[in-house]
Scaffold this active site. Sequence first.
Site, PDB file in Angstrom:
ATOM      1  N   SER A 157       5.167   3.961   6.634  1.00  0.00           N
ATOM      2  CA  SER A 157       5.037   4.999   5.486  1.00  0.00           C
ATOM      3  C   SER A 157       6.182   5.821   5.625  1.00  0.00           C
ATOM      4  CB  SER A 157       3.694   5.577   5.594  1.00  0.00           C
ATOM      5  OG  SER A 157       3.375   6.132   6.873  1.00  0.00           O
ATOM      6  N   LYS A 177      -2.096   4.361  -4.124  1.00  0.00           N
ATOM      7  CA  LYS A 177      -0.638   4.431  -3.921  1.00  0.00           C
ATOM      8  C   LYS A 177      -0.092   3.401  -5.361  1.00  0.00           C
ATOM      9  CE  LYS A 177      -0.684   6.251   0.416  1.00  0.00           C
ATOM     10  NZ  LYS A 177      -0.546   6.244   1.731  1.00  0.00           N
ATOM     11  N   HIS A 224       1.181   0.925   1.629  1.00  0.00           N
ATOM     12  CA  HIS A 224       2.600   1.164   0.840  1.00  0.00           C
ATOM     13  C   HIS A 224       3.034  -0.075   0.140  1.00  0.00           C
ATOM     14  CE1 HIS A 224       3.000   5.512   1.891  1.00  0.00           C
ATOM     15  NE2 HIS A 224       2.472   5.022   3.116  1.00  0.00           N
TER      16      HIS A 224
HETATM   17  C1  LIG Z   1      -1.768   6.772   2.645  1.00  0.00           C
HETATM   18  C2  LIG Z   1      -2.151   5.633   3.678  1.00  0.00           C
HETATM   19  C3  LIG Z   1      -3.401   5.485   4.280  1.00  0.00           C
HETATM   20  C4  LIG Z   1      -4.497   6.282   3.606  1.00  0.00           C
HETATM   21  O1  LIG Z   1      -4.683   5.908   2.230  1.00  0.00           O
HETATM   22  P1  LIG Z   1      -5.441   7.048   1.336  1.00  0.00           P
HETATM   23  O2  LIG Z   1      -6.117   5.980   0.172  1.00  0.00           O
HETATM   24  O3  LIG Z   1      -4.393   7.834   0.786  1.00  0.00           O
HETATM   25  O4  LIG Z   1      -6.647   7.585   1.924  1.00  0.00           O
HETATM   26  C5  LIG Z   1      -3.801   4.662   5.113  1.00  0.00           C
HETATM   27  N1  LIG Z   1      -2.872   3.854   5.736  1.00  0.00           N
HETATM   28  C6  LIG Z   1      -1.592   4.162   5.395  1.00  0.00           C
HETATM   29  C7  LIG Z   1      -0.239   3.348   6.039  1.00  0.00           C
HETATM   30  C8  LIG Z   1      -1.087   5.009   4.582  1.00  0.00           C
HETATM   31  O5  LIG Z   1      -0.025   5.470   4.269  1.00  0.00           O
END
Ligand SMILES: *Cc1c(COP(=O)(O)O)cnc(C)c1O
Length: 385
Positions: free
Chosen positions: A180, A239, A208
């Site tokens: 990320s 996302k 992502h």
């Molecule tokens: C953002 C993210 C999450 C969490 O997801 P949300 O739906 O925002 O809670 C989990 N794993 C990774 C790698 C992330 O970047």
Amino acid sequence: MNPLSWIDDELDSLERRHLRRRPPTHDGPQSARLSIAGRELLNFGSNDYLALAADPRLGAAASEAVAHFGWGSGASPLVTGRTELHQTLERRLAEFEGTEAALTFSTGFAANVGAISALVGQGDAVYCDRKNHASIWDGCRLSRADVRVYPHNDCRRLAELLEASGRCRRRLIVTDGLFSMDGDLAPLAELASLAERHGAMLMVDEAHATGVFGRRGRGTTEHLGVEDRVHVRVGTLSKALGCSGGFVAGPAPLVEWLVNRARSYVFSTAAPPACSAAALAAMDAVQDDPQRRETLLARADALRAELRRQGWNTGASASQIIPLIVGEPRRATALAADLFARGLFVPAIRPPTVPEGEALLRISLTAGHSDEMIAALSEALARHV
Ligand SMILES: *Cc1c(COP(=O)(O)O)cnc(C)c1O
């Protein structure tokens, strides 16, 4: 003496080290332009990679669902919180991912925490990349399994840890597919070989990459050709899909086990049904328009090449996430402040989100950015090298 006064001292300490965070607040939809504190900014700080968050098709689907189901879900899915819309979304996710089944959670964070702690426990071992997302770390810690950390993407070290681990009941290797903060990919083929050699489960977090990587948008497992070798796939709807919620996709028994044992599923209220409706609309958009992700990745490649030419250290980025690694938190905040003054929002990422000495500016490109917007960013950065 106020028993909470230690907090003031800690906050002062964060401030002195340029590590104190304050969430910027904006008024309006998530898009390529944002208005923060009365300033109009180009937004290079969102994970809305396919520019779907403010897409009217999602809002319309949600409104229609609200008219039928109301807003709240009222209970855990195991009690009365699950609607036919939740079920339809889970079937659709499984079809999209090419797996037997899928299960939705209220967030991606909850999906990781719930899945990991349901898959391993005391007497088991979990192998965790040092740069994995915080929710993976928390799942590992909560599981009470023995947590063995390997340096970022270091398969040789992971192999040693697997060799050395002697007898244990179950083993799980867990990694982000697309990291990320660094925007680089995990070596999934090597990880799959190690998992096979050692009889370990392999779990990949596609937060992502869902909707962005792979011919059908399934993520890095598809992009790297290892779909059949990854046992547990985690994704988020929040996302690229522009919605809210997380999911796990995999074989039917895995999903049934999570229904019974993932505490963040069992003991948490189901997401509002309208979230499922919006997610279904987002999946239509992803499937109908593969060009969006192709264009996004092509633009990211071009911007990354230009920034490297300017002399920036973009690390091992190979995606729409392009870090500018500057080292010290002070340098990152100063650079972010200067870009802000020029009308560009690029967040400074500091420890503990990244390791000490690796503070960075995190550029995230979305399908909502035009060539002109990207050129504006690149011109502003050219002044700084
Ligand atoms: C953002 C993210 C999450 C969490 O997801 P949300 O739906 O925002 O809670 C989990 N794993 C990774 C790698 C992330 O970047």
